[in-house]
Design a protein around this motif. Structure first.
Motif, short mmCIF file in Angstrom:
data_model
loop_
_atom_site.label_atom_id
_atom_site.label_comp_id
_atom_site.label_asym_id
_atom_site.label_seq_id
_atom_site.Cartn_x
_atom_site.Cartn_y
_atom_site.Cartn_z
N MET A 43 0.84 -1.18 0.00
CA MET A 43 0.00 0.00 0.00
C MET A 43 0.89 1.25 0.00
O MET A 43 1.81 1.36 0.80
CB MET A 43 -0.89 -0.02 1.24
CG MET A 43 -1.83 1.13 1.33
SD MET A 43 -2.96 0.83 2.71
CE MET A 43 -3.07 2.46 3.35
N THR A 44 0.63 2.17 -0.87
CA THR A 44 1.41 3.38 -1.00
C THR A 44 0.82 4.48 -0.12
O THR A 44 -0.38 4.74 -0.16
CB THR A 44 1.44 3.85 -2.46
OG1 THR A 44 1.95 2.80 -3.27
CG2 THR A 44 2.30 5.08 -2.61
N ALA A 45 1.70 5.12 0.66
CA ALA A 45 1.25 6.24 1.50
C ALA A 45 1.14 7.49 0.65
O ALA A 45 1.95 7.72 -0.24
CB ALA A 45 2.23 6.47 2.63
N THR A 46 0.12 8.26 0.91
CA THR A 46 -0.05 9.54 0.22
C THR A 46 0.54 10.65 1.09
O THR A 46 0.83 10.46 2.27
CB THR A 46 -1.53 9.84 -0.04
OG1 THR A 46 -2.18 10.06 1.22
CG2 THR A 46 -2.21 8.70 -0.78
N VAL A 47 0.71 11.82 0.49
CA VAL A 47 1.16 12.99 1.25
C VAL A 47 0.20 13.24 2.42
O VAL A 47 0.62 13.52 3.54
CB VAL A 47 1.27 14.22 0.33
CG1 VAL A 47 1.44 15.49 1.13
CG2 VAL A 47 2.42 14.04 -0.66
N THR A 48 -1.09 13.09 2.16
CA THR A 48 -2.09 13.29 3.21
C THR A 48 -1.88 12.33 4.37
O THR A 48 -1.96 12.72 5.54
CB THR A 48 -3.51 13.15 2.65
OG1 THR A 48 -3.69 14.12 1.62
CG2 THR A 48 -4.56 13.35 3.72
N ASP A 49 -1.59 11.05 4.07
CA ASP A 49 -1.36 10.06 5.12
C ASP A 49 -0.20 10.49 6.02
O ASP A 49 -0.29 10.39 7.25
CB ASP A 49 -1.04 8.69 4.52
CG ASP A 49 -2.19 8.09 3.75
OD1 ASP A 49 -3.36 8.38 4.09
OD2 ASP A 49 -1.92 7.33 2.80
N LEU A 50 0.88 10.95 5.41
CA LEU A 50 2.07 11.34 6.17
C LEU A 50 1.79 12.58 7.02
O LEU A 50 2.12 12.62 8.22
CB LEU A 50 3.24 11.61 5.21
CG LEU A 50 3.71 10.39 4.42
CD1 LEU A 50 4.60 10.82 3.27
CD2 LEU A 50 4.43 9.40 5.32
N VAL A 51 1.15 13.56 6.43
CA VAL A 51 0.86 14.80 7.16
C VAL A 51 -0.13 14.54 8.28
O VAL A 51 -0.04 15.16 9.36
CB VAL A 51 0.36 15.89 6.19
CG1 VAL A 51 -0.14 17.12 6.94
CG2 VAL A 51 1.47 16.28 5.21
N GLN A 52 -1.05 13.61 8.09
CA GLN A 52 -2.03 13.30 9.15
C GLN A 52 -1.36 12.73 10.39
O GLN A 52 -1.82 12.98 11.51
CB GLN A 52 -3.10 12.34 8.63
CG GLN A 52 -4.21 13.04 7.88
CD GLN A 52 -4.93 14.04 8.75
OE1 GLN A 52 -5.41 13.72 9.84
NE2 GLN A 52 -5.01 15.27 8.29
N VAL A 53 -0.28 11.97 10.22
CA VAL A 53 0.43 11.45 11.40
C VAL A 53 0.96 12.63 12.23
O VAL A 53 0.81 12.67 13.45
CB VAL A 53 1.59 10.51 10.98
CG1 VAL A 53 2.43 10.11 12.20
CG2 VAL A 53 1.04 9.27 10.29
#
Length: 194
Positions: free
Chosen positions: A1-11
């Motif tokens: 599964m590829t992380a999106t920019v949104t996924d990273l920023v949400q952390v």
């Protein structure tokens, strides 16, 4: 599964939300167990940082973080996120209420492990800070000699925290010493590519 920019920023957003709102378990859960955090007043793991932040809040020292648009560099299972922020505190210095704002950039190293992206390291590059009275025109009593001994890029923040009994690190990266911030970023981007 590829992380999106949104996924990273949400952390990062969840970690900062946890810190600002006193949701300590949420804050701690954003860090990998072997993570490292280095700030003006703390050095240790992310989970230790959550505990120390809880203790700080219990002492009456509450900070809020206003986040700006991040820059995300993603390579495979790793990412480096640069998050501009304003660290805001409503404080009292010798009975005078004031607003302290420190402008900085959080440098987050993130890595996917066991299927989730977490924070491996958080470092800060300090830019500048301000201290203004809540009541316009009121004088803030400052010990000028003690203030002059603080690092220029986080002088007001260090002055306040030192006065509150925290161990202040005077050698953190700052815009007053651009080579220190450049070295921190170069190391983070080397890590990203390896």
């Amino acid at each position: 599964m590829t992380a999106t920019v949104t996924d990273l920023v949400q952390v990062i957003a969840r970690e900062r939300e946890g810190r600002d709102r006193g949701w300590w378990d949420q804050m701690a859960s954003c860090y990998h167990p072997d993570s490292q955090v280095r700030s003006m007043w703390f050095t240790g793991t992310g989970r230790q940082f959550a505990l120390a932040s809880r203790e700080m809040a219990a002492r009456g020292d509450h900070a809020r973080h206003r986040l700006s648009v991040p820059s995300v560099h993603h390579h495979g299972e790793r990412a480096v996120v640069t998050m501009p922020m304003a660290i805001e505190l409503r404080i009292k210095i010798r009975g005078v209420e004031a607003d302290l704002v420190s402008y900085a950039r959080g440098i987050y190293r993130m890595e996917r492990r066991d299927g989730w992206f977490g924070i491996c390291e958080l470092s800060t590059i300090y830019e500048r800070d301000t201290l203004t009275p809540v009541v316009p025109g009121e004088a803030i009593p400052i010990d000028r000699q003690r203030l002059a001994a603080q690092p220029p890029s986080y002088r007001m923040l260090a002055y306040y925290f030192d006065g509150r009994g925290y161990d202040v690190d005077p050698d953190l990266p700052g815009d007053d010493r651009p080579e220190s911030g450049d070295a921190l970023l170069a190391d983070a981007f080397d890590w990203l590519r390896n």
